[in-house]
Design a protein around this motif. Structure first.
Motif, mmCIF file in Angstrom:
data_model
loop_
_atom_site.group_PDB
_atom_site.id
_atom_site.type_symbol
_atom_site.label_atom_id
_atom_site.label_comp_id
_atom_site.label_asym_id
_atom_site.label_seq_id
_atom_site.Cartn_x
_atom_site.Cartn_y
_atom_site.Cartn_z
ATOM 1 N N THR A 126 20.244 6.957 -35.226
ATOM 2 C CA THR A 126 20.702 6.215 -36.399
ATOM 3 C C THR A 126 22.198 5.941 -36.279
ATOM 4 O OG1 THR A 126 21.205 8.239 -37.656
ATOM 5 C CG2 THR A 126 18.969 7.326 -37.878
ATOM 6 N N GLY A 127 22.690 5.129 -37.182
ATOM 7 C CA GLY A 127 24.114 4.843 -37.242
ATOM 8 C C GLY A 127 24.427 3.999 -38.457
ATOM 9 N N ASP A 128 25.696 3.871 -38.731
ATOM 10 C CA ASP A 128 26.164 3.080 -39.866
ATOM 11 C C ASP A 128 27.055 1.957 -39.373
ATOM 12 O OD1 ASP A 128 25.018 4.825 -41.861
ATOM 13 O OD2 ASP A 128 26.623 6.241 -41.381
ATOM 14 N N ILE A 129 27.010 0.858 -40.084
ATOM 15 C CA ILE A 129 27.967 -0.224 -39.881
ATOM 16 C C ILE A 129 28.842 -0.229 -41.124
ATOM 17 C CG2 ILE A 129 28.273 -2.716 -39.607
ATOM 18 C CD1 ILE A 129 25.567 -2.715 -38.096
ATOM 19 N N ALA A 130 30.133 -0.043 -40.920
ATOM 20 C CA ALA A 130 31.075 0.110 -42.030
ATOM 21 C C ALA A 130 31.924 -1.147 -42.187
ATOM 22 C CB ALA A 130 31.976 1.318 -41.777
ATOM 23 N N GLU A 131 32.659 -1.191 -43.276
ATOM 24 C CA GLU A 131 33.526 -2.342 -43.543
ATOM 25 C C GLU A 131 34.540 -2.541 -42.419
ATOM 26 O OE1 GLU A 131 36.381 -4.192 -47.037
ATOM 27 O OE2 GLU A 131 35.170 -2.411 -47.467
ATOM 28 N N ARG A 132 34.989 -1.455 -41.785
ATOM 29 C CA ARG A 132 35.947 -1.581 -40.680
ATOM 30 C C ARG A 132 35.360 -2.342 -39.489
ATOM 31 N NH1 ARG A 132 34.284 3.873 -40.085
ATOM 32 N NH2 ARG A 132 33.321 4.236 -38.066
ATOM 33 N N ASP A 133 34.026 -2.436 -39.424
ATOM 34 C CA ASP A 133 33.339 -3.149 -38.347
ATOM 35 C C ASP A 133 33.113 -4.620 -38.669
ATOM 36 O OD1 ASP A 133 32.937 -0.720 -36.893
ATOM 37 O OD2 ASP A 133 31.214 -0.258 -38.177
ATOM 38 N N TRP A 134 33.508 -5.061 -39.852
ATOM 39 C CA TRP A 134 33.094 -6.367 -40.341
ATOM 40 C C TRP A 134 33.656 -7.534 -39.527
ATOM 41 C CZ3 TRP A 134 29.021 -5.357 -42.703
ATOM 42 C CH2 TRP A 134 28.314 -6.368 -43.351
ATOM 43 N N ASP A 135 34.769 -7.342 -38.858
ATOM 44 C CA ASP A 135 35.327 -8.436 -38.056
ATOM 45 C C ASP A 135 34.481 -8.715 -36.810
ATOM 46 O OD1 ASP A 135 36.101 -6.044 -36.830
ATOM 47 O OD2 ASP A 135 37.928 -6.919 -36.018
ATOM 48 N N HIS A 136 33.559 -7.813 -36.480
ATOM 49 C CA HIS A 136 32.679 -8.023 -35.333
ATOM 50 C C HIS A 136 31.225 -7.659 -35.657
ATOM 51 C CE1 HIS A 136 34.269 -3.907 -34.993
ATOM 52 N NE2 HIS A 136 33.115 -3.582 -34.412
ATOM 53 N N VAL A 137 30.850 -7.833 -36.940
ATOM 54 C CA VAL A 137 29.514 -7.426 -37.376
ATOM 55 C C VAL A 137 28.406 -8.218 -36.684
ATOM 56 C CG1 VAL A 137 29.333 -8.910 -39.433
ATOM 57 C CG2 VAL A 137 28.146 -6.695 -39.354
ATOM 58 N N GLU A 138 28.602 -9.506 -36.446
ATOM 59 C CA GLU A 138 27.560 -10.300 -35.787
ATOM 60 C C GLU A 138 27.341 -9.819 -34.353
ATOM 61 O OE1 GLU A 138 25.539 -12.273 -37.436
ATOM 62 O OE2 GLU A 138 26.729 -11.914 -39.251
ATOM 63 N N ARG A 139 28.409 -9.445 -33.678
ATOM 64 C CA ARG A 139 28.288 -8.899 -32.320
ATOM 65 C C ARG A 139 27.536 -7.569 -32.354
ATOM 66 N NH1 ARG A 139 33.601 -7.970 -30.546
ATOM 67 N NH2 ARG A 139 33.317 -5.742 -30.630
ATOM 68 N N LEU A 140 27.815 -6.731 -33.355
ATOM 69 C CA LEU A 140 27.106 -5.458 -33.496
ATOM 70 C C LEU A 140 25.617 -5.679 -33.765
ATOM 71 C CD1 LEU A 140 29.588 -3.312 -35.622
ATOM 72 C CD2 LEU A 140 28.941 -2.962 -33.234
ATOM 73 N N ILE A 141 25.303 -6.605 -34.650
ATOM 74 C CA ILE A 141 23.901 -6.907 -34.939
ATOM 75 C C ILE A 141 23.191 -7.333 -33.657
ATOM 76 C CG2 ILE A 141 22.346 -8.513 -36.134
ATOM 77 C CD1 ILE A 141 24.482 -8.543 -38.432
ATOM 78 N N HIS A 142 23.783 -8.236 -32.913
ATOM 79 C CA HIS A 142 23.193 -8.691 -31.648
ATOM 80 C C HIS A 142 22.998 -7.522 -30.685
ATOM 81 C CE1 HIS A 142 22.404 -11.089 -28.085
ATOM 82 N NE2 HIS A 142 23.360 -10.398 -27.477
ATOM 83 N N PHE A 143 24.014 -6.689 -30.543
ATOM 84 C CA PHE A 143 23.959 -5.552 -29.634
ATOM 85 C C PHE A 143 22.812 -4.613 -29.997
ATOM 86 C CE2 PHE A 143 25.157 -1.090 -28.864
ATOM 87 C CZ PHE A 143 25.246 -1.102 -27.480
ATOM 88 N N TYR A 144 22.764 -4.198 -31.251
ATOM 89 C CA TYR A 144 21.743 -3.232 -31.647
ATOM 90 C C TYR A 144 20.335 -3.830 -31.591
ATOM 91 C CZ TYR A 144 25.297 0.156 -32.884
ATOM 92 O OH TYR A 144 26.334 1.053 -32.828
ATOM 93 N N GLU A 145 20.182 -5.067 -31.996
ATOM 94 C CA GLU A 145 18.857 -5.696 -31.909
ATOM 95 C C GLU A 145 18.426 -5.837 -30.459
ATOM 96 O OE1 GLU A 145 19.175 -9.257 -34.298
ATOM 97 O OE2 GLU A 145 18.614 -8.157 -36.124
ATOM 98 N N LYS A 146 19.354 -6.143 -29.571
ATOM 99 C CA LYS A 146 19.048 -6.240 -28.140
ATOM 100 C C LYS A 146 18.517 -4.907 -27.608
ATOM 101 C CE LYS A 146 22.507 -6.228 -25.144
ATOM 102 N NZ LYS A 146 23.654 -6.643 -24.321
ATOM 103 N N HIS A 147 18.950 -3.815 -28.209
ATOM 104 C CA HIS A 147 18.528 -2.486 -27.774
ATOM 105 C C HIS A 147 17.435 -1.893 -28.667
ATOM 106 C CE1 HIS A 147 21.288 -2.182 -24.464
ATOM 107 N NE2 HIS A 147 22.182 -2.757 -25.230
ATOM 108 N N ASN A 148 16.708 -2.774 -29.350
ATOM 109 C CA ASN A 148 15.524 -2.409 -30.143
ATOM 110 C C ASN A 148 15.813 -1.494 -31.332
ATOM 111 O OD1 ASN A 148 13.763 -3.924 -28.465
ATOM 112 N ND2 ASN A 148 13.897 -2.286 -26.958
ATOM 113 N N PHE A 149 16.971 -1.671 -31.942
ATOM 114 C CA PHE A 149 17.277 -0.983 -33.184
ATOM 115 C C PHE A 149 16.877 -1.881 -34.344
ATOM 116 C CE2 PHE A 149 19.902 1.474 -30.410
ATOM 117 C CZ PHE A 149 20.220 2.659 -31.058
ATOM 118 N N ASN A 150 16.428 -1.281 -35.427
ATOM 119 C CA ASN A 150 16.222 -1.995 -36.670
ATOM 120 C C ASN A 150 17.589 -2.026 -37.365
ATOM 121 O OD1 ASN A 150 15.100 -3.183 -38.947
ATOM 122 N ND2 ASN A 150 14.521 -1.221 -39.828
#
Length: 168
Positions: A126-150
């Motif tokens: 598991t993990g959290d996406i925080a407000e500090r990550d918001w400048d690269h949130v779309e990249r994080l979404i792509h990364f985690y989905e690519k690695h089969n995370f919900n």
């Protein structure tokens, strides 16, 4: 042997053979220094075909998966780190990922974290996406989905969560 470990040796090499030879020499020296302090878990290859040493430290409560790019000499600290906690017997929680983006380091480390979870019979990461990550949130979404995370994102609150289940 893991698929992550086999990958660099089965892909066609495009790098200059002399450059690869130098990386292998540096890798041998760096592995000796890294193995004195951490557990070396593998060798892999980045997006730009550089060899990397993957190593970890773990305890009952936390785990760090770290990486050293053999393009530069090891100077006592990692080039990339994925830091995780074991909050419950069935879960690894990613606390932070530190290092440069778009080099393939994150994918390498997340794959080793998944292997660690399987080896320890832990079904969830598991993990959290925080407000500090918001400048690269779309990249994080792509990364985690690519690695089969919900991935679940609350755009209004600028928060999110990720879950990987070994049965996905």
């Amino acid at each position: 042997m893991s698929s992550a470990l086999r990958k660099p040796f089965t892909q066609e090499r495009k790098k200059d053979p002399e450059e690869l030879e130098f990386q292998v020499f540096r890798m041998q020296e760096d592995m000796k220094r890294i193995a004195k302090k951490w557990d070396v878990v593998g060798i892999d290859q980045t997006n730009d075909e550089n060899l990397v040493i993957v190593y970890k430290s773990d305890s009952e409560q936390r785990c760090n998966i770290m990486l050293n790019d053999c393009e530069t000499s090891f100077r006592g600290d990692w080039d990339f780190s994925l830091q995780a906690l074991f909050p419950e017997d069935d879960t690894i929680h990613i606390g932070d990922i530190k290092g440069p983006a778009n080099k393939g380091y994150g994918s390498i480390c997340i794959n080793y974290l998944k292997e660690l979870a399987k080896d320890k019979n832990i079904p969830y990461i598991t993990g959290d996406i925080a407000e500090r990550d918001w400048d690269h949130v779309e990249r994080l979404i792509h990364f985690y989905e690519k690695h089969n995370f919900n991935v679940e994102i609350d755009y209004e609150d600028k928060t999110g969560s990720i879950v990987w289940n070994d049965s996905y």
